[in-house]
Design a protein around this motif. Sequence first.
Motif, PDB file in Angstrom:
ATOM      1  N   GLY A 116       0.791  -1.209   0.000  1.00  0.00           N
ATOM      2  CA  GLY A 116       0.000   0.000   0.000  1.00  0.00           C
ATOM      3  C   GLY A 116       0.827   1.264   0.000  1.00  0.00           C
ATOM      4  N   THR A 117       1.888   1.280   0.780  1.00  0.00           N
ATOM      5  CA  THR A 117       2.708   2.494   0.824  1.00  0.00           C
ATOM      6  C   THR A 117       3.380   2.764  -0.527  1.00  0.00           C
ATOM      7  N   ASN A 118       3.648   1.721  -1.323  1.00  0.00           N
ATOM      8  CA  ASN A 118       4.156   1.929  -2.684  1.00  0.00           C
ATOM      9  C   ASN A 118       3.152   2.713  -3.517  1.00  0.00           C
ATOM     10  N   ALA A 119       1.875   2.367  -3.378  1.00  0.00           N
ATOM     11  CA  ALA A 119       0.832   3.062  -4.135  1.00  0.00           C
ATOM     12  C   ALA A 119       0.713   4.515  -3.695  1.00  0.00           C
ATOM     13  N   VAL A 120       0.803   4.760  -2.392  1.00  0.00           N
ATOM     14  CA  VAL A 120       0.718   6.128  -1.883  1.00  0.00           C
ATOM     15  C   VAL A 120       1.910   6.954  -2.355  1.00  0.00           C
ATOM     16  N   GLU A 121       3.105   6.383  -2.285  1.00  0.00           N
ATOM     17  CA  GLU A 121       4.293   7.112  -2.751  1.00  0.00           C
ATOM     18  C   GLU A 121       4.155   7.489  -4.228  1.00  0.00           C
ATOM     19  N   ALA A 122       3.645   6.563  -5.029  1.00  0.00           N
ATOM     20  CA  ALA A 122       3.456   6.845  -6.453  1.00  0.00           C
ATOM     21  C   ALA A 122       2.433   7.960  -6.649  1.00  0.00           C
ATOM     22  N   ALA A 123       1.352   7.929  -5.871  1.00  0.00           N
ATOM     23  CA  ALA A 123       0.316   8.956  -5.988  1.00  0.00           C
ATOM     24  C   ALA A 123       0.860  10.333  -5.629  1.00  0.00           C
ATOM     25  N   LEU A 124       1.625  10.416  -4.555  1.00  0.00           N
ATOM     26  CA  LEU A 124       2.189  11.699  -4.142  1.00  0.00           C
ATOM     27  C   LEU A 124       3.187  12.207  -5.166  1.00  0.00           C
ATOM     28  N   LYS A 125       4.022  11.302  -5.670  1.00  0.00           N
ATOM     29  CA  LYS A 125       5.020  11.703  -6.667  1.00  0.00           C
ATOM     30  C   LYS A 125       4.339  12.205  -7.940  1.00  0.00           C
ATOM     31  N   LEU A 126       3.299  11.503  -8.374  1.00  0.00           N
ATOM     32  CA  LEU A 126       2.596  11.901  -9.591  1.00  0.00           C
ATOM     33  C   LEU A 126       1.912  13.253  -9.413  1.00  0.00           C
ATOM     34  N   THR A 140      -5.947  15.074  10.115  1.00  0.00           N
ATOM     35  CA  THR A 140      -5.676  14.588  11.461  1.00  0.00           C
ATOM     36  C   THR A 140      -6.070  13.113  11.575  1.00  0.00           C
ATOM     37  N   ASN A 141      -5.232  12.343  12.240  1.00  0.00           N
ATOM     38  CA  ASN A 141      -5.431  10.905  12.484  1.00  0.00           C
ATOM     39  C   ASN A 141      -5.355  10.055  11.215  1.00  0.00           C
ATOM     40  N   ALA A 142      -4.824  10.615  10.145  1.00  0.00           N
ATOM     41  CA  ALA A 142      -4.653   9.842   8.913  1.00  0.00           C
ATOM     42  C   ALA A 142      -3.560   8.795   9.083  1.00  0.00           C
ATOM     43  N   PHE A 143      -3.686   7.716   8.327  1.00  0.00           N
ATOM     44  CA  PHE A 143      -2.586   6.748   8.196  1.00  0.00           C
ATOM     45  C   PHE A 143      -2.470   6.355   6.728  1.00  0.00           C
ATOM     46  N   HIS A 144      -1.272   6.534   6.154  1.00  0.00           N
ATOM     47  CA  HIS A 144      -1.086   6.261   4.735  1.00  0.00           C
ATOM     48  C   HIS A 144       0.110   5.360   4.431  1.00  0.00           C
ATOM     49  N   GLY A 145       0.835   4.893   5.458  1.00  0.00           N
ATOM     50  CA  GLY A 145       1.938   3.987   5.199  1.00  0.00           C
ATOM     51  C   GLY A 145       3.161   4.325   6.018  1.00  0.00           C
ATOM     52  N   SER A 147       6.598   4.229   4.793  1.00  0.00           N
ATOM     53  CA  SER A 147       7.766   4.804   4.133  1.00  0.00           C
ATOM     54  C   SER A 147       7.715   6.324   4.286  1.00  0.00           C
ATOM     55  N   LEU A 148       8.800   7.019   3.983  1.00  0.00           N
ATOM     56  CA  LEU A 148       8.939   8.408   4.409  1.00  0.00           C
ATOM     57  C   LEU A 148       7.887   9.341   3.819  1.00  0.00           C
ATOM     58  N   GLY A 149       7.591   9.203   2.531  1.00  0.00           N
ATOM     59  CA  GLY A 149       6.582  10.069   1.940  1.00  0.00           C
ATOM     60  C   GLY A 149       5.219   9.828   2.541  1.00  0.00           C
ATOM     61  N   SER A 150       4.874   8.568   2.746  1.00  0.00           N
ATOM     62  CA  SER A 150       3.589   8.212   3.341  1.00  0.00           C
ATOM     63  C   SER A 150       3.509   8.648   4.800  1.00  0.00           C
ATOM     64  N   LEU A 151       4.614   8.527   5.536  1.00  0.00           N
ATOM     65  CA  LEU A 151       4.632   8.973   6.925  1.00  0.00           C
ATOM     66  C   LEU A 151       4.445  10.481   7.039  1.00  0.00           C
ATOM     67  N   ALA A 152       4.921  11.215   6.041  1.00  0.00           N
ATOM     68  CA  ALA A 152       4.790  12.676   6.072  1.00  0.00           C
ATOM     69  C   ALA A 152       3.338  13.117   6.023  1.00  0.00           C
ATOM     70  N   VAL A 153       2.456  12.259   5.517  1.00  0.00           N
ATOM     71  CA  VAL A 153       1.031  12.588   5.475  1.00  0.00           C
ATOM     72  C   VAL A 153       0.232  11.706   6.429  1.00  0.00           C
ATOM     73  N   THR A 154       0.915  11.101   7.399  1.00  0.00           N
ATOM     74  CA  THR A 154       0.303  10.277   8.437  1.00  0.00           C
ATOM     75  C   THR A 154       0.269  11.074   9.734  1.00  0.00           C
ATOM     76  N   GLY A 155      -0.799  10.919  10.528  1.00  0.00           N
ATOM     77  CA  GLY A 155      -0.947  11.730  11.723  1.00  0.00           C
ATOM     78  C   GLY A 155      -0.357  11.131  12.981  1.00  0.00           C
ATOM     79  N   ASN A 156      -0.280   9.818  13.102  1.00  0.00           N
ATOM     80  CA  ASN A 156       0.102   9.157  14.337  1.00  0.00           C
ATOM     81  C   ASN A 156       1.522   9.526  14.771  1.00  0.00           C
ATOM     82  N   ALA A 157       1.632  10.119  15.959  1.00  0.00           N
ATOM     83  CA  ALA A 157       2.920  10.620  16.426  1.00  0.00           C
ATOM     84  C   ALA A 157       3.930   9.499  16.645  1.00  0.00           C
ATOM     85  N   PHE A 158       3.470   8.347  17.153  1.00  0.00           N
ATOM     86  CA  PHE A 158       4.361   7.224  17.407  1.00  0.00           C
ATOM     87  C   PHE A 158       4.973   6.714  16.106  1.00  0.00           C
ATOM     88  N   LYS A 159       4.135   6.563  15.079  1.00  0.00           N
ATOM     89  CA  LYS A 159       4.642   6.073  13.802  1.00  0.00           C
ATOM     90  C   LYS A 159       5.533   7.108  13.126  1.00  0.00           C
TER      91      LYS A 159
END
Length: 422
Positions: A116-126, A140-145, A147-159
């Motif tokens: 899934g995070t591969n798909a999110v990274e591709a979407a952000l890059k595109l 807020t409270n989003a989770f997208h994967g 990997s670094l690009g996906s984490l940048a748009v993820t809300g969870n502080a621990f992750k």
Amino acid sequence: MTTAPSPLSVFDSLESEVRSYCRGWPAVFDRAQGARMYDETGRAYLDFFAGAGALNYGHNNPVLKRPLMDYLLRDGITHGLDMATTAKRAFLESFQNAVLRPRDLPYKVMFPGPTGTNAVEAALKLARKVKGRESIVSFTNAFHGMSLGSLAVTGNAFKRAGAGIPLVHGTPMPYDNYLDGQVQDFLWFERLLEDQGSGLNKPAAVIVETVQGEGGINVARPEWLRALADLCRRQDMLLIVDDIQMGCGRTGAFFSFEEAGIAPDIVTLSKSISGYGLPMSLCLFNPELDVWEPGEHNGTFRGNNPAFVTAAAALDAYWADGQMEKQTLARGEQVERALLGICDENSALGAHYRGRGLVWGLEFADKSRASAVCARAFERGLLLETSGPESEVVKLLPPLTVSAEEVDEGLEILALAVRETS
């Protein structure tokens, strides 16, 4: 006197401390079928987690297993990079006929990698490539994967903290009802976009989950999603819907955004798109966004042909006649009735529930109770996980193919687990 080693000893001694699910379910699993898993002693567990949504059609579904076995036995291509193969062609044809054409969706299909995070990274890059901008808005409270690009748009502080470096070019905005309905939808977001002194860089895109699974089973209203789509159009931002966990029928319709009547510019799918739990992901986008140069985004394992085989079988078997959606909604109503009863019985604990289709969450005033309920449910033979930023929500995610009797069985165990941890 010698003692036999613990069945978990090799995992404890050799496997990384990063492992997580096995800590809540201290068993060694050996086989699975349908909605049940069995440990090596033969004990059965009813699975209301379904591989975090990767097993919408259950474990070892025979409708998918037979085509897969036939394909492997005839030495069908296993690893194909992005080469044209018969398995990929069959999947694309099934996807077009069962999913895209009936919904009048013109999407191009990209195979960005296995997760899934591969798909999110591709979407952000595109999105960044198309718009020529770096900023992405998430919620807020989003989770997208992970990997670094996906984490940048993820809300969870621990992750996010696990990245070890600053996560940039992502800006969070309030998700639906984050401010308890006290502020007009998108008032803050739109004001920032229009104010030249706000400091918000013009975003290339907005990425959203229609139901935040890992974030706590937060359900966006259809009118909120429609308003978001309208805002994106007016402000020249692409709308990305992350349907990795909530797509493939989890909320009823194949895509979770169908109920809202919107058509995102980009959609990410993974988890149950292969149908069998095999790694596979898709990035879907409108044809005018297909500005990639050949090889500009690739990956060694984006051509998982056994996954194409089971994916095509799942689409042909479950999405040709509309029955899957009807069954999911019926099972969802069954779950909701039971959760209403549990909450009525435990009103003193501040119990409340929320969800759609076959994804539901149960929460209590005492945030630690969710973990205790899941632990007790495991002892009684039911696999449940928590979600939310503080693991405060009991998450129900059974296979879509679960029977009505299995739903009742699981919900009875859940009710007992709540009662016994009160």
